[in-house]
Write a protein that holds these residues in place. Structure first.
Motif, mmCIF file in Angstrom:
data_model
loop_
_atom_site.group_PDB
_atom_site.id
_atom_site.type_symbol
_atom_site.label_atom_id
_atom_site.label_comp_id
_atom_site.label_asym_id
_atom_site.label_seq_id
_atom_site.Cartn_x
_atom_site.Cartn_y
_atom_site.Cartn_z
ATOM 1 N N GLY A 175 0.813 -1.464 0.072
ATOM 2 C CA GLY A 175 -0.071 0.231 -0.003
ATOM 3 C C GLY A 175 0.802 1.270 0.166
ATOM 4 O O GLY A 175 0.672 1.906 -0.607
ATOM 5 N N VAL A 176 1.750 1.284 0.802
ATOM 6 C CA VAL A 176 2.933 2.512 0.763
ATOM 7 C C VAL A 176 3.471 2.570 -0.479
ATOM 8 O O VAL A 176 3.718 3.717 -0.937
ATOM 9 C CB VAL A 176 4.040 2.242 2.077
ATOM 10 C CG1 VAL A 176 5.132 3.286 2.016
ATOM 11 C CG2 VAL A 176 3.074 2.445 3.210
ATOM 12 N N GLN A 177 4.112 1.507 -0.902
ATOM 13 C CA GLN A 177 4.896 1.582 -2.235
ATOM 14 C C GLN A 177 3.960 2.101 -3.560
ATOM 15 O O GLN A 177 4.313 2.978 -3.848
ATOM 16 C CB GLN A 177 5.322 0.176 -2.505
ATOM 17 C CG GLN A 177 6.424 0.280 -3.661
ATOM 18 C CD GLN A 177 7.098 -1.071 -3.597
ATOM 19 O OE1 GLN A 177 6.652 -1.931 -4.151
ATOM 20 N NE2 GLN A 177 8.514 -1.291 -3.328
ATOM 21 N N ILE A 178 2.877 1.577 -3.528
ATOM 22 C CA ILE A 178 1.922 2.029 -4.549
ATOM 23 C C ILE A 178 1.344 3.425 -4.424
ATOM 24 O O ILE A 178 1.326 4.299 -5.366
ATOM 25 C CB ILE A 178 0.722 1.001 -4.586
ATOM 26 C CG1 ILE A 178 0.916 -0.350 -5.148
ATOM 27 C CG2 ILE A 178 -0.568 1.513 -5.412
ATOM 28 C CD1 ILE A 178 0.116 -1.493 -5.075
ATOM 29 N N ALA A 179 1.064 4.080 -3.069
ATOM 30 C CA ALA A 179 0.826 5.438 -2.995
ATOM 31 C C ALA A 179 1.768 6.199 -3.314
ATOM 32 O O ALA A 179 1.548 7.266 -3.950
ATOM 33 C CB ALA A 179 0.270 5.272 -1.393
ATOM 34 N N ALA A 180 2.887 6.007 -2.898
ATOM 35 C CA ALA A 180 4.090 6.829 -3.323
ATOM 36 C C ALA A 180 4.156 6.913 -4.693
ATOM 37 O O ALA A 180 4.597 7.864 -5.332
ATOM 38 C CB ALA A 180 5.296 6.270 -2.388
ATOM 39 N N GLU A 181 4.101 5.707 -5.342
ATOM 40 C CA GLU A 181 4.239 5.884 -6.854
ATOM 41 C C GLU A 181 3.322 6.736 -7.596
ATOM 42 O O GLU A 181 3.432 7.382 -8.465
ATOM 43 C CB GLU A 181 4.191 4.311 -7.409
ATOM 44 C CG GLU A 181 4.431 4.363 -9.094
ATOM 45 C CD GLU A 181 4.806 2.833 -9.336
ATOM 46 O OE1 GLU A 181 5.911 2.483 -9.919
ATOM 47 O OE2 GLU A 181 3.702 1.993 -9.495
ATOM 48 N N LEU A 182 2.089 6.299 -7.139
ATOM 49 C CA LEU A 182 1.014 7.116 -7.600
ATOM 50 C C LEU A 182 0.818 8.686 -7.545
ATOM 51 O O LEU A 182 0.422 9.276 -8.478
ATOM 52 C CB LEU A 182 -0.226 6.569 -7.086
ATOM 53 C CG LEU A 182 -1.143 5.206 -7.633
ATOM 54 C CD1 LEU A 182 -2.123 4.698 -6.804
ATOM 55 C CD2 LEU A 182 -1.326 5.306 -9.148
ATOM 56 N N ALA A 183 1.533 9.010 -6.440
ATOM 57 C CA ALA A 183 1.603 10.355 -6.070
ATOM 58 C C ALA A 183 2.384 11.011 -7.226
ATOM 59 O O ALA A 183 2.351 12.548 -7.218
ATOM 60 C CB ALA A 183 2.252 10.583 -4.861
ATOM 61 N N ARG A 184 3.274 10.371 -7.861
ATOM 62 C CA ARG A 184 3.956 11.043 -9.134
ATOM 63 C C ARG A 184 3.037 11.885 -10.066
ATOM 64 O O ARG A 184 3.316 12.701 -10.877
ATOM 65 C CB ARG A 184 4.922 10.071 -9.646
ATOM 66 C CG ARG A 184 5.956 9.618 -8.823
ATOM 67 C CD ARG A 184 6.802 8.553 -9.341
ATOM 68 N NE ARG A 184 7.619 7.773 -8.580
ATOM 69 C CZ ARG A 184 8.208 6.636 -8.795
ATOM 70 N NH1 ARG A 184 7.976 5.986 -9.875
ATOM 71 N NH2 ARG A 184 8.709 5.828 -7.894
ATOM 72 N N VAL A 185 1.797 10.918 -10.175
ATOM 73 C CA VAL A 185 0.894 11.633 -11.296
ATOM 74 C C VAL A 185 -0.632 12.010 -10.738
ATOM 75 O O VAL A 185 -1.417 12.528 -11.481
ATOM 76 C CB VAL A 185 0.906 10.629 -12.278
ATOM 77 C CG1 VAL A 185 1.999 10.229 -12.729
ATOM 78 C CG2 VAL A 185 0.091 9.105 -11.723
ATOM 79 N N ALA A 186 -0.736 11.823 -9.510
ATOM 80 C CA ALA A 186 -2.178 11.860 -8.910
ATOM 81 C C ALA A 186 -2.108 12.559 -7.518
ATOM 82 O O ALA A 186 -1.031 12.519 -6.881
ATOM 83 C CB ALA A 186 -2.788 10.659 -9.014
ATOM 84 N N ARG A 187 -3.280 12.764 -6.799
ATOM 85 C CA ARG A 187 -3.401 13.277 -5.663
ATOM 86 C C ARG A 187 -3.872 12.139 -4.900
ATOM 87 O O ARG A 187 -4.878 11.576 -5.210
ATOM 88 C CB ARG A 187 -4.306 14.694 -5.495
ATOM 89 C CG ARG A 187 -4.582 14.921 -3.907
ATOM 90 C CD ARG A 187 -3.455 15.745 -3.645
ATOM 91 N NE ARG A 187 -3.785 15.858 -2.398
ATOM 92 C CZ ARG A 187 -3.380 15.352 -1.196
ATOM 93 N NH1 ARG A 187 -2.959 14.310 -1.456
ATOM 94 N NH2 ARG A 187 -3.684 15.761 0.074
ATOM 95 N N VAL A 188 -2.957 11.711 -3.799
ATOM 96 C CA VAL A 188 -3.254 10.288 -3.150
ATOM 97 C C VAL A 188 -3.110 10.477 -1.663
ATOM 98 O O VAL A 188 -2.475 11.104 -1.244
ATOM 99 C CB VAL A 188 -2.084 9.370 -3.507
ATOM 100 C CG1 VAL A 188 -2.367 7.992 -3.033
ATOM 101 C CG2 VAL A 188 -1.875 9.346 -5.268
#
Length: 349
Positions: A175-188
């Motif tokens: 969950g942490v890894q995916i959230a950090a990755e998504l934050a590069r392109v989205a508001r998470v």
């Protein structure tokens, strides 16, 4: 109908470790794998997945993962390693053979595959993990949410979520890894019931897994201790730094979802495009139902991986099967040796 001594269901890390353990006892097992190549669920994980344990502590027995032992291998490296490992085994490995049903026929098992073939086996090891059964918790309003809901099992890369408002549910490593990755392109936001429990990945200059192995905790039967404590997220500072930036942020789990909105515990209501569930998996063992091996919740009662309900049946790769590391690359080999030894001893009586 073909007869075999030991049938292993699944050719992921657990199934391959089981085949190796059988080889060590002079048995050439039959390994049935649903996919067209060995590797289990690894080829289906998200593109950027990296192990939280270094290669030194991420190998199956008998063949070390190649390369720098201190590096943290990525998904594709693990896939290549597992396929190379499979090629080294003395096993009858049959891919494209999805086991759909296991029955008892007196003292033996009858395994049926989706293509209509059948095999009799004196002993069976179920090593299919849980990727095919992602856990989707009953969150308030989730069923009626009008945005996109997906599980981490369906996530591959951040690009499709560019510009979106995304809520990731679940505070474990993935969950942490995916959230950090998504934050590069989205508001998470990472939504959890408790704060993220950060663990220093390299205390005193050594990876935390070095300490776990040296202390004996890695192999200790400490399920209750680990389950009662917080879920620890291994981090070398990158993920804490990402959360410190404010995107992603961590919030208490929303009170409910309404239509396409999330209602947070402070009363704030906002539009959400995607809810991504990083909420784990459950054992995918429905094919064992005809044997009576599963309880009313679909769980397999067992003692250290030996079925408590059906003689001759074992499991490898279950979470906390015998230790904290039972469902990991470094832990399945230890459990496989134990299960194969017990099953083969029983089958020879």
């Amino acid at each position: 109908m073909e007869d075999v001594h030991l049938a292993v269901i699944g050719a992921g890390q657990a199934g391959l470790a089981t085949a190796w353990a059988a080889n060590r006892r002079g048995v050439r097992p039959l390994v049935l794998e649903a996919a067209d190549r060995p590797g289990g669920s690894w080829p289906h994980y998200y593109d950027s997945l990296a192990l939280f344990s270094p290669a030194r502590f991420s190998s199956l027995p008998g063949h070390a993962m190649p390369g720098d032992p201190e590096r943290y291998p990525g998904r594709d490296e693990v896939v290549d390693y597992l396929r190379d490992y499979a090629a080294r085994l003395d096993a009858d490995l049959r891919c494209g053979k999805r086991v759909v049903r296991v029955d008892r026929d007196g003292d033996v098992f009858v395994l049926a595959t989706a293509d209509g073939s059948r095999v009799r086996a004196a002993a069976v090891v179920a090593a299919t993990g849980g990727f095919a059964r992602p856990h989707r918790p009953a969150l308030p309003g989730l069923e009626g949410f009008t945005g996109t809901v997906l599980h981490a099992a369906e996530y591959r890369s951040p690009e499709p979520f560019a510009g979106q408002r995304v809520v990731v549910v679940g505070g474990g490593n993935s969950g942490v890894q995916i959230a950090a990755e998504l934050a590069r392109v989205a508001r998470v936001s990472l939504a959890t019931r408790a704060p993220v429990a950060w663990a220093n990945q390299r205390p005193l200059g050594r990876d935390v897994h070095w300490w776990l192995v040296r202390s004996g905790l890695d192999a200790a039967p400490v399920r209750r201790v680990w389950e009662r404590g917080p879920v620890l997220v291994n981090d070398d500072g990158r993920y804490r730094g990402a959360f410190a930036s404010g995107n992603p942020d961590r919030r208490e789990l929303f009170t409910r979802l309404e239509g396409g909105k999330a209602v947070w515990d402070d009363g704030t209501v906002e539009e959400v495009d995607t809810v991504l569930l990083a909420t784990g998996y459950r054992p995918a063992l429905d094919y064992l139902s005809p044997t009576g091996a599963l309880d009313s919740h679909g769980r397999p009662p067992h003692r250290g991986g030996i079925s408590a309900a059906v003689p001759g049946l074992g499991y490898v790769g279950l979470e906390f099967q015998r230790s904290f590391s039972s469902a990991t690359l470094r832990g399945v080999g230890r459990d496989a040796r134990h299960v194969v030894r017990r099953l083969l001893a029983g089958a020879r009586r």
